[in-house]
Design a protein around this motif. Sequence first.
Motif, PDB file in Angstrom:
ATOM      1  N   LEU A 622      14.938 -20.278  52.023  1.00 21.98           N
ATOM      2  CA  LEU A 622      15.196 -20.883  50.723  1.00 21.98           C
ATOM      3  C   LEU A 622      16.403 -20.199  50.103  1.00 21.98           C
ATOM      4  N   GLU A 623      17.441 -20.988  49.814  1.00 26.47           N
ATOM      5  CA  GLU A 623      18.655 -20.441  49.217  1.00 26.47           C
ATOM      6  C   GLU A 623      18.590 -20.626  47.699  1.00 26.47           C
ATOM      7  N   LEU A 624      18.734 -19.526  46.981  1.00 21.60           N
ATOM      8  CA  LEU A 624      18.618 -19.517  45.524  1.00 21.60           C
ATOM      9  C   LEU A 624      19.885 -18.924  44.937  1.00 21.60           C
ATOM     10  N   THR A 625      20.412 -19.536  43.898  1.00 24.54           N
ATOM     11  CA  THR A 625      21.644 -19.031  43.295  1.00 24.54           C
ATOM     12  C   THR A 625      21.386 -17.701  42.599  1.00 24.54           C
ATOM     13  N   GLU A 626      22.439 -16.923  42.520  1.00 26.17           N
ATOM     14  CA  GLU A 626      22.346 -15.594  41.929  1.00 26.17           C
ATOM     15  C   GLU A 626      21.922 -15.664  40.463  1.00 26.17           C
ATOM     16  N   SER A 627      22.504 -16.580  39.705  1.00 25.67           N
ATOM     17  CA  SER A 627      22.175 -16.680  38.284  1.00 25.67           C
ATOM     18  C   SER A 627      20.733 -17.112  38.078  1.00 25.67           C
ATOM     19  N   ALA A 628      20.222 -18.025  38.921  1.00 24.70           N
ATOM     20  CA  ALA A 628      18.836 -18.477  38.784  1.00 24.70           C
ATOM     21  C   ALA A 628      17.865 -17.341  39.035  1.00 24.70           C
ATOM     22  N   LEU A 629      18.202 -16.463  39.982  1.00 26.54           N
ATOM     23  CA  LEU A 629      17.324 -15.333  40.281  1.00 26.54           C
ATOM     24  C   LEU A 629      17.321 -14.311  39.160  1.00 26.54           C
ATOM     25  N   ILE A 648       8.419 -16.856  54.641  1.00 25.68           N
ATOM     26  CA  ILE A 648       9.612 -17.593  54.229  1.00 25.68           C
ATOM     27  C   ILE A 648      10.738 -16.607  53.935  1.00 25.68           C
ATOM     28  N   ARG A 649      11.945 -16.951  54.409  1.00 20.00           N
ATOM     29  CA  ARG A 649      13.102 -16.096  54.156  1.00 20.00           C
ATOM     30  C   ARG A 649      13.768 -16.516  52.842  1.00 20.00           C
ATOM     31  N   ILE A 650      14.362 -15.527  52.133  1.00 20.15           N
ATOM     32  CA  ILE A 650      14.996 -15.761  50.837  1.00 20.15           C
ATOM     33  C   ILE A 650      16.460 -15.352  50.937  1.00 20.15           C
ATOM     34  N   ALA A 651      17.358 -16.284  50.647  1.00 19.93           N
ATOM     35  CA  ALA A 651      18.795 -16.000  50.666  1.00 19.93           C
ATOM     36  C   ALA A 651      19.356 -16.112  49.255  1.00 19.93           C
ATOM     37  N   ILE A 652      20.240 -15.177  48.896  1.00 26.20           N
ATOM     38  CA  ILE A 652      20.936 -15.227  47.612  1.00 26.20           C
ATOM     39  C   ILE A 652      22.254 -15.930  47.848  1.00 26.20           C
ATOM     40  N   ASP A 653      22.355 -17.160  47.327  1.00 28.47           N
ATOM     41  CA  ASP A 653      23.520 -18.004  47.575  1.00 28.47           C
ATOM     42  C   ASP A 653      24.634 -17.684  46.580  1.00 28.47           C
ATOM     43  N   ASP A 654      25.871 -17.957  47.014  1.00 28.76           N
ATOM     44  CA  ASP A 654      27.062 -17.781  46.154  1.00 28.76           C
ATOM     45  C   ASP A 654      27.109 -16.382  45.555  1.00 28.76           C
ATOM     46  N   PHE A 655      26.793 -15.368  46.332  1.00 29.73           N
ATOM     47  CA  PHE A 655      26.755 -14.006  45.813  1.00 29.73           C
ATOM     48  C   PHE A 655      28.143 -13.586  45.333  1.00 29.73           C
ATOM     49  N   GLY A 656      28.159 -12.981  44.152  1.00 27.11           N
ATOM     50  CA  GLY A 656      29.401 -12.493  43.569  1.00 27.11           C
ATOM     51  C   GLY A 656      29.952 -13.386  42.482  1.00 27.11           C
ATOM     52  N   GLY A 658      27.907 -14.887  40.079  1.00 24.41           N
ATOM     53  CA  GLY A 658      27.056 -14.828  38.892  1.00 24.41           C
ATOM     54  C   GLY A 658      27.165 -13.490  38.221  1.00 24.41           C
ATOM     55  N   TYR A 659      25.992 -12.976  37.773  1.00 20.47           N
ATOM     56  CA  TYR A 659      25.971 -11.693  37.065  1.00 20.47           C
ATOM     57  C   TYR A 659      25.528 -10.622  38.061  1.00 20.47           C
ATOM     58  N   SER A 660      26.435 -10.318  38.992  1.00 18.94           N
ATOM     59  CA  SER A 660      26.071  -9.406  40.068  1.00 18.94           C
ATOM     60  C   SER A 660      25.596  -8.078  39.506  1.00 18.94           C
ATOM     61  N   SER A 661      24.420  -7.666  39.928  1.00 14.56           N
ATOM     62  CA  SER A 661      23.835  -6.428  39.429  1.00 14.56           C
ATOM     63  C   SER A 661      23.024  -5.792  40.542  1.00 14.56           C
ATOM     64  N   LEU A 662      23.208  -4.487  40.690  1.00 12.19           N
ATOM     65  CA  LEU A 662      22.457  -3.784  41.726  1.00 12.19           C
ATOM     66  C   LEU A 662      20.971  -3.720  41.395  1.00 12.19           C
ATOM     67  N   SER A 663      20.637  -3.746  40.093  1.00 11.31           N
ATOM     68  CA  SER A 663      19.237  -3.577  39.708  1.00 11.31           C
ATOM     69  C   SER A 663      18.383  -4.732  40.208  1.00 11.31           C
ATOM     70  N   TYR A 664      18.929  -5.964  40.154  1.00 10.88           N
ATOM     71  CA  TYR A 664      18.061  -7.067  40.551  1.00 10.88           C
ATOM     72  C   TYR A 664      17.908  -7.138  42.065  1.00 10.88           C
ATOM     73  N   LEU A 665      18.826  -6.528  42.825  1.00  9.14           N
ATOM     74  CA  LEU A 665      18.649  -6.485  44.275  1.00  9.14           C
ATOM     75  C   LEU A 665      17.427  -5.657  44.653  1.00  9.14           C
ATOM     76  N   HIS A 666      17.068  -4.689  43.802  1.00 10.25           N
ATOM     77  CA  HIS A 666      15.864  -3.893  44.057  1.00 10.25           C
ATOM     78  C   HIS A 666      14.601  -4.717  43.837  1.00 10.25           C
ATOM     79  N   ARG A 667      14.674  -5.683  42.944  1.00 13.40           N
ATOM     80  CA  ARG A 667      13.470  -6.427  42.546  1.00 13.40           C
ATOM     81  C   ARG A 667      13.250  -7.679  43.375  1.00 13.40           C
ATOM     82  N   ILE A 668      14.343  -8.323  43.818  1.00  6.14           N
ATOM     83  CA  ILE A 668      14.210  -9.608  44.502  1.00  6.14           C
ATOM     84  C   ILE A 668      13.952  -9.370  45.987  1.00  6.14           C
ATOM     85  N   PRO A 669      12.922  -9.971  46.539  1.00  4.49           N
ATOM     86  CA  PRO A 669      12.602  -9.763  47.970  1.00  4.49           C
ATOM     87  C   PRO A 669      13.479 -10.626  48.869  1.00  4.49           C
ATOM     88  N   ALA A 670      14.799 -10.431  48.789  1.00  5.91           N
ATOM     89  CA  ALA A 670      15.723 -11.256  49.566  1.00  5.91           C
ATOM     90  C   ALA A 670      15.821 -10.738  50.997  1.00  5.91           C
TER      91      ALA A 670
END
Length: 755
Positions: A622-629, A648-656, A658-670
């Motif tokens: 499932l590809e999800l946009t960065e801003s939506a996540l 199910i695999r999770i992809a962060i689409d169009d990375f860079g 949106g509001y790129s932040s290292l903190s949300y990479l810790h929280r999202i199970p991508a």
Amino acid sequence: MSHAVVARPTLSGRVGLVAAAVVVLGEAGWLVAGLPGAAEVSDLGAVAVAGWAAVACVGVARRHPPTLRRFWTLLAVTMALAALGRILWTVERLGGRELPHTPLIGGIFTAGIVTGTAALLCSLAAPRSLVGQARTLLDGVIVGLALIPIGWVVVFRDVAAADLTDPMRTLGLLYPMFDLIQLTILVAVAGPFRPMWRAWAVIGASLAARAAADAGYVSLVVHGSYAPGHPIDVCWPLSYLLIGAATAYRPPAGGDGGEETAESPLPPWWRVALPYLPVGGAIVAVVLARRPTGQTPHLVFLGMMALLGVLALRQGLAANENLRLVARLRRLAYADQLTGLPNRLTFNRRLRRALRDEAPVAVLLLDLDGFKQVNDRFGHATGDRLLASIAERMRDATGTDGMIARLGGDEFAVLVEPDRPPERLAERLLTALEPLPGEEDFGLNPSASIGIAEYGPQHTSHTDLLRDADIAMYAAKAAGKSAYQTCTPALRESAVSRAELIADLRRAVEEGQLHLEYQPIVDLATGVVRSAEALVRWRHPRLGVLAPAKFLPVAEETGLILPVDRWVIHEACRAAAAWRERAPQVTVAVNIAAAHLRRPDLIATVQAATAGAGLPPCALTLELTESALIEGSDAVLDQLRQLRELGIRIAIDDFGTGYSSLSYLHRIPATELKVDRSFVARLGAEDPRAYATVDMVNRLAAAFDLAVVAEGVETDAQHAAITAIGCVHGQGFRYGRPAPLPELLATLTPVDVTR
């Protein structure tokens, strides 16, 4: 919850109540037994109990708010007059007059009836207006006057020798009528009062006891069988005792005479018919009261004439109330209750009239910007006050140049007078909505987007004109709000086309107009197709094949993206299950809109799609946009974790982008990052910053154990750059264009990445 509570009277109050009850019981026993001095006992008992009741009413009046204080004070005066009248009665009787119906005594008792009636009319449940009080009083008088012919037939018909020549004696016979008037008023004011105050029932019993005493007294007098000390005399002190006992009941909760918080209930049918029910009996009684000579007794005749006069007055009052009600209903129908402005109905009527007169017509449609946030932050009460203030400002700004109306919610409209430039009026309205001193400090920043439409040959009705104003208003909002926009043919055509597109899109899923194309995602080291992204296309029956950019933004705005996404998930899973028979390692990727992330049925949709197609969950990404996540709530993150637990695999689409932040990479199970094509496109131009950006993303993904897919690879130079950086997977025209499933099946072989 108790609505009527018995108060805790003082010791003197309890002693007084018990003593008064003992006096009444003692008097009853004395009179029934016919003991000597019955007349004196009757007089002394009535005076004592009436005096105590007056004191009790004064005591309770001091403990209540002004509205109830007036009620109990008037009852205290009534009881005091009853005691005074009975004292004078006793003195006159002991002076030698057997039944002393003197003007003074009659005046005192009549004054007591007046004060008692006034007490009922100023009670908590009584009408507040003079008209309402007059209506209630007239209802009681109608019932009382109807009693005259009925009483004549019941009491006087067979008493030809009754001595009715003494005027004071005859007036004394009217006391039952006065009692019935008061009892009718009590029923009228207490009937609709909810919750019921128990004191009303006690006072009603008091009036009933007094009515029985007066009626019995009249009957005995006219038959010549009454003598002072008769057992009927006990009913008068009993009525006084009940008035005193009523002081022990507190008013129901909320019955303190404060502001009413609920609308008064409608009266029952019998309450409306109450004053008219006895009239029928009075008519029958008049016929029965006629003498053999055909004459009607004078008292009956006078009573019926008075009854007709009061009925005429009551109907006149009802007619006046009906006219006032019609005027109020008209105001309710044609005016907005919050702002006092004309409402939508009035505006539409005025607009249609202006169009019929063929005058130049222009309409301004205003919608307040961000007003929902005011309600959410400060509450609806503050929002209502702000609306009223804004309406007043806009009314002043409009002046004589037009009629402003509130159409509903935070939407207003202005019908511009002929030959008045609507643009200038729009500018004045925007100026009037600038924050007043203090509003900005509280975060209140009223502004509006204004749409202008002028009537022309393209309009067939007032609805067309309002539609164009609405189109222009939304164009003003899209242009940045706090602005005005005039409707143009281009705006109208764009809005109509958009509306038609939305209507067609609603049918697209059901009629099978959507189809998927698949773009391969390859392993850059081997050229093997590892996955394919499902891309939706729309075969529009009139416009041909539409790319996602043409209809997906509209679908997201209208909520139609949800059925589209469901269809895409199910169709992509069926396609992946088909190609995995030829290439078991190839997975499928599906884009999910932000709205779907907030849906609680997302997991169920994915499970149903994979299970229905027989596709392993690990084969779906499932590809999800960065801003939506990033905008997702804890509930969204919990759903993503559950999807990962399913495989199910999770992809962060169009990375860079949106509001790129290292903190949300810790929280999202991508599981992977997709580098946006805007960065990849600059790699071919040998942009060192773009190279550094993609290299940074690749290193970041490696640190988080995420796979990297470079999107939009179209040239050999871009391919060489992402390969040198170390990206594992690539996607773009360089490796294959989006194609239907049969063409994809033919490409499930290694791609020559060196060409």
